[in-house]
Motif scaffolding. Structure first.
Motif, mmCIF file in Angstrom:
data_model
loop_
_atom_site.group_PDB
_atom_site.id
_atom_site.type_symbol
_atom_site.label_atom_id
_atom_site.label_comp_id
_atom_site.label_asym_id
_atom_site.label_seq_id
_atom_site.Cartn_x
_atom_site.Cartn_y
_atom_site.Cartn_z
ATOM 1 N N LEU A 192 0.817 -1.219 0.000
ATOM 2 C CA LEU A 192 0.000 0.000 0.000
ATOM 3 C C LEU A 192 0.850 1.267 0.000
ATOM 4 C CD1 LEU A 192 -2.709 -0.963 2.677
ATOM 5 C CD2 LEU A 192 -3.107 -0.600 0.232
ATOM 6 N N VAL A 193 1.907 1.257 0.791
ATOM 7 C CA VAL A 193 2.685 2.472 1.022
ATOM 8 C C VAL A 193 3.865 2.586 0.061
ATOM 9 C CG1 VAL A 193 4.042 3.742 2.728
ATOM 10 C CG2 VAL A 193 1.993 2.498 3.437
ATOM 11 N N GLY A 194 4.470 1.476 -0.278
ATOM 12 C CA GLY A 194 5.644 1.509 -1.129
ATOM 13 C C GLY A 194 6.808 2.196 -0.435
ATOM 14 N N ASP A 195 7.509 3.047 -1.201
ATOM 15 C CA ASP A 195 8.651 3.756 -0.620
ATOM 16 C C ASP A 195 8.277 5.151 -0.130
ATOM 17 O OD1 ASP A 195 8.195 4.999 -3.013
ATOM 18 O OD2 ASP A 195 10.257 4.825 -3.767
ATOM 19 N N ARG A 196 6.988 5.420 -0.003
ATOM 20 C CA ARG A 196 6.536 6.726 0.472
ATOM 21 C C ARG A 196 6.731 6.858 1.982
ATOM 22 N NH1 ARG A 196 2.434 4.854 -3.087
ATOM 23 N NH2 ARG A 196 2.199 6.138 -4.967
ATOM 24 N N THR A 197 6.742 8.085 2.455
ATOM 25 C CA THR A 197 6.736 8.346 3.898
ATOM 26 C C THR A 197 5.396 7.911 4.466
ATOM 27 O OG1 THR A 197 8.244 10.224 3.682
ATOM 28 C CG2 THR A 197 6.846 10.159 5.651
ATOM 29 N N MET A 198 5.429 7.204 5.602
ATOM 30 C CA MET A 198 4.184 6.748 6.215
ATOM 31 C C MET A 198 3.917 7.505 7.509
ATOM 32 S SD MET A 198 2.778 2.922 7.061
ATOM 33 C CE MET A 198 3.207 2.678 8.766
ATOM 34 N N ILE A 232 3.689 10.793 0.349
ATOM 35 C CA ILE A 232 3.334 10.506 1.738
ATOM 36 C C ILE A 232 1.984 9.793 1.763
ATOM 37 C CG2 ILE A 232 2.218 12.762 2.075
ATOM 38 C CD1 ILE A 232 3.265 12.708 4.988
ATOM 39 N N VAL A 233 1.826 8.882 2.702
ATOM 40 C CA VAL A 233 0.558 8.181 2.902
ATOM 41 C C VAL A 233 0.230 8.214 4.391
ATOM 42 C CG1 VAL A 233 -0.645 5.961 2.816
ATOM 43 C CG2 VAL A 233 0.823 6.659 0.916
ATOM 44 N N HIS A 234 -1.001 8.577 4.691
ATOM 45 C CA HIS A 234 -1.481 8.546 6.072
ATOM 46 C C HIS A 234 -2.296 7.276 6.260
ATOM 47 C CE1 HIS A 234 -2.891 9.410 9.934
ATOM 48 N NE2 HIS A 234 -3.667 10.464 9.722
ATOM 49 N N LEU A 235 -1.785 6.366 7.081
ATOM 50 C CA LEU A 235 -2.477 5.116 7.391
ATOM 51 C C LEU A 235 -3.126 5.261 8.764
ATOM 52 C CD1 LEU A 235 -3.141 2.141 6.784
ATOM 53 C CD2 LEU A 235 -0.925 1.526 7.802
ATOM 54 N N ALA A 236 -4.446 5.168 8.807
ATOM 55 C CA ALA A 236 -5.192 5.295 10.065
ATOM 56 C C ALA A 236 -5.821 3.946 10.385
ATOM 57 C CB ALA A 236 -6.257 6.376 9.946
ATOM 58 N N LEU A 237 -5.285 3.279 11.390
ATOM 59 C CA LEU A 237 -5.780 1.971 11.825
ATOM 60 C C LEU A 237 -6.632 2.171 13.066
ATOM 61 C CD1 LEU A 237 -2.512 -0.151 11.412
ATOM 62 C CD2 LEU A 237 -4.378 0.158 9.772
ATOM 63 N N PRO A 269 -4.190 8.672 -9.917
ATOM 64 C CA PRO A 269 -4.390 7.258 -10.276
ATOM 65 C C PRO A 269 -3.492 6.286 -9.525
ATOM 66 C CG PRO A 269 -4.482 8.634 -12.233
ATOM 67 C CD PRO A 269 -4.080 9.544 -11.103
ATOM 68 N N ASP A 270 -2.315 6.726 -9.110
ATOM 69 C CA ASP A 270 -1.409 5.798 -8.414
ATOM 70 C C ASP A 270 -1.112 6.197 -6.973
ATOM 71 O OD1 ASP A 270 0.067 8.042 -8.942
ATOM 72 O OD2 ASP A 270 1.814 6.978 -9.756
ATOM 73 N N TRP A 271 -1.970 7.056 -6.375
ATOM 74 C CA TRP A 271 -1.710 7.506 -4.994
ATOM 75 C C TRP A 271 -3.016 7.811 -4.265
ATOM 76 C CZ3 TRP A 271 -1.582 13.053 -3.288
ATOM 77 C CH2 TRP A 271 -1.210 13.179 -1.927
ATOM 78 N N GLN A 272 -3.227 7.113 -3.159
ATOM 79 C CA GLN A 272 -4.327 7.417 -2.240
ATOM 80 C C GLN A 272 -3.716 8.016 -0.990
ATOM 81 O OE1 GLN A 272 -7.170 4.269 -1.503
ATOM 82 N NE2 GLN A 272 -7.777 5.142 0.471
ATOM 83 N N PRO A 273 -3.955 9.296 -0.711
ATOM 84 C CA PRO A 273 -3.240 9.955 0.391
ATOM 85 C C PRO A 273 -3.614 9.473 1.779
ATOM 86 C CG PRO A 273 -4.812 11.448 -0.616
ATOM 87 C CD PRO A 273 -4.757 10.246 -1.493
ATOM 88 N N LEU A 274 -4.858 8.976 1.973
ATOM 89 C CA LEU A 274 -5.293 8.552 3.303
ATOM 90 C C LEU A 274 -5.974 7.203 3.201
ATOM 91 C CD1 LEU A 274 -6.903 10.810 6.026
ATOM 92 C CD2 LEU A 274 -7.539 8.428 5.774
ATOM 93 N N ALA A 288 2.572 -2.012 11.390
ATOM 94 C CA ALA A 288 2.639 -0.573 11.125
ATOM 95 C C ALA A 288 3.529 0.137 12.134
ATOM 96 C CB ALA A 288 1.241 0.021 11.137
ATOM 97 N N TYR A 289 3.506 -0.320 13.372
ATOM 98 C CA TYR A 289 4.429 0.234 14.368
ATOM 99 C C TYR A 289 5.878 0.090 13.883
ATOM 100 C CZ TYR A 289 1.016 0.572 18.275
ATOM 101 O OH TYR A 289 -0.007 0.915 19.120
#
Length: 395
Positions: A192-198, A232-237, A269-274, A288-289
């Motif tokens: 989901l995140v790849g090499d982006r900042t999480m 950057i991707v914001h992952l909210a669990l 098309p190739d990035w979902q920010p949240l 994720a931690y």
């Protein structure tokens, strides 16, 4: 407990009244508005506390130590003391304790009864000195109790007030994080995140966790920093909590709507920010931690907040912690970037600052957090309280 009694005790009084009170969640021009329904909830709270106390009284051996926990059982020490004066009684308050002006929003009868119930314990524990000081101030101003150092006296007896910040079981946490299902979850997150900042958030779907303002802060960051789009991707669990309470239902609808708005405004098309996940996936949380670059923990108020401890213990990327100054953990976790949880722009500034830290500063902060985050292991934390209860009986 039958369903009706439990609902009035737990959902209506413990959570819609006591939790809201001590986390400053009421919009006071409108709420609370005590009436017959709230009186019935108070009656249920009294009844359930009496039942707990009676069960303890029936089961406890002579001169045993009883440790009723938290705001759900504030009246238990008083009822138990009347039934079993031989017992050593300690109680611990896991959540914040509010200041006297806020406390006096409660009807006077309820407020006095709750404090008197707690003061029947030999020892009363809190997560931080801030919450302990608020409690003793309420005892002094609401009851006219005498406060001398760590002791609160009223009606010819005294109770010791102590501070016992809870930590995490590091060995257990690391063992859990090494399980195969966590490795599988890590692969899904990497996809989901790849090499982006999480940017990570781990929370219950709870008003006090301040999820909505966290999303707003992220949206404002994306507004001001177009260079971060796609990077950057914001992952909210999130773990569902108290779904039966109307305020929680309304709040999560607002959180989902804001998440959808952010994705509609900024997605490519190739990035979902949240990415918003409410599946209560514990292996994913542990994975994720390990993976986050920035962990945001921004509750409006929180007794401690163990996410702020667990994340730095497991993180493998020298991640930065952004922490609300109103979380109990802020009293210890000084290397975190502290924020005013009510200031979304300030929180966006903190995320931006975290992104701009040098590699050396990230490393130094992460190393310091790894040393501080474990805190006092749960077994030792409980042992310290029991020792203080058994060492000193109320008089």
């Amino acid at each position: 407990l039958d369903e009706k009694l439990y609902d009035a005790y737990y959902n209506e009084f413990s959570n819609r009244i006591l939790w809201f009170l001590h986390h400053y969640l009421w919009e006071t021009p409108r709420a609370p508005e005590p009436g017959p329904a709230e009186d019935a909830a108070w009656d249920a709270y009294e009844t359930v506390n009496e039942r707990f106390a009676e069960l303890i009284a029936d089961e406890a051996p002579e001169s045993a130590t009883a440790m009723p926990q938290d705001y759900h059982l504030s009246l238990v020490p008083g009822v138990l003391r009347a039934h079993r004066p031989d017992l050593r009684i300690g109680t611990f308050w896991h959540i914040p304790f509010c200041q006297p002006d806020q406390y006096r929003v409660l009807p006077d009868v309820w407020g006095a009864a709750l404090l008197r119930g707690m003061l029947c314990a030999d020892a009363i524990g809190f997560q931080t000195q801030r919450w302990a000081d608020n409690f003793t101030a309420c005892c002094r101003e609401v009851l006219g109790a005498t406060v001398k150092g760590k002791h609160v006296s009223i009606d010819g007896r005294s109770a010791r007030v102590g501070v016992y910040p809870v930590g995490v079981d590091v060995d257990l946490l690391r063992s859990q994080a090494g399980q195969p299902e966590v490795e599988e979850a890590a692969k899904r997150i990497d996809a989901l995140v790849g090499d982006r900042t999480m940017l990570l958030r781990v929370d219950r779907t709870e008003l006090s966790k301040n999820i909505l303002r966290g999303f707003i802060a992220y949206e404002r960051l994306l507004e001001r920093r177009s260079d971060l789009h796609g990077r950057i991707v914001h992952l909210a669990l999130l773990t569902p909590s108290r779904r039966e309470i109307p305020e929680y239902q309304d709040y999560m609808r607002a959180c989902r709507a804001r998440a959808q708005q952010i994705n509609e405004r900024f997605s490519t098309p190739d990035w979902q920010p949240l990415i918003l996940d409410e599946s209560d996936d514990f292996p994913a949380t542990l994975a994720a931690y390990r993976r986050y670059d920035i962990l945001i923990v921004n509750p409006v108020f929180d007794g401690m907040n163990l996410v702020a401890r667990e994340g730095p213990v497991l993180n493998e990327r020298d991640g930065t912690l952004i922490l609300s100054r109103n979380a109990g953990a802020a009293a210890e976790l000084h290397p975190a970037l502290l924020v005013n949880p009510f200031d979304a722009d300030g929180t966006a500034d903190a995320i931006e600052r975290a992104l701009g830290l040098s590699e050396r500063e990230r490393l130094e902060r992460a190393q310091a957090l790894r040393e501080l985050a474990p805190g006092v292991p749960p077994g030792e934390w409980l042992g310290r309280q029991i020792k203080d209860v058994t060492r000193r009986r109320g008089t």
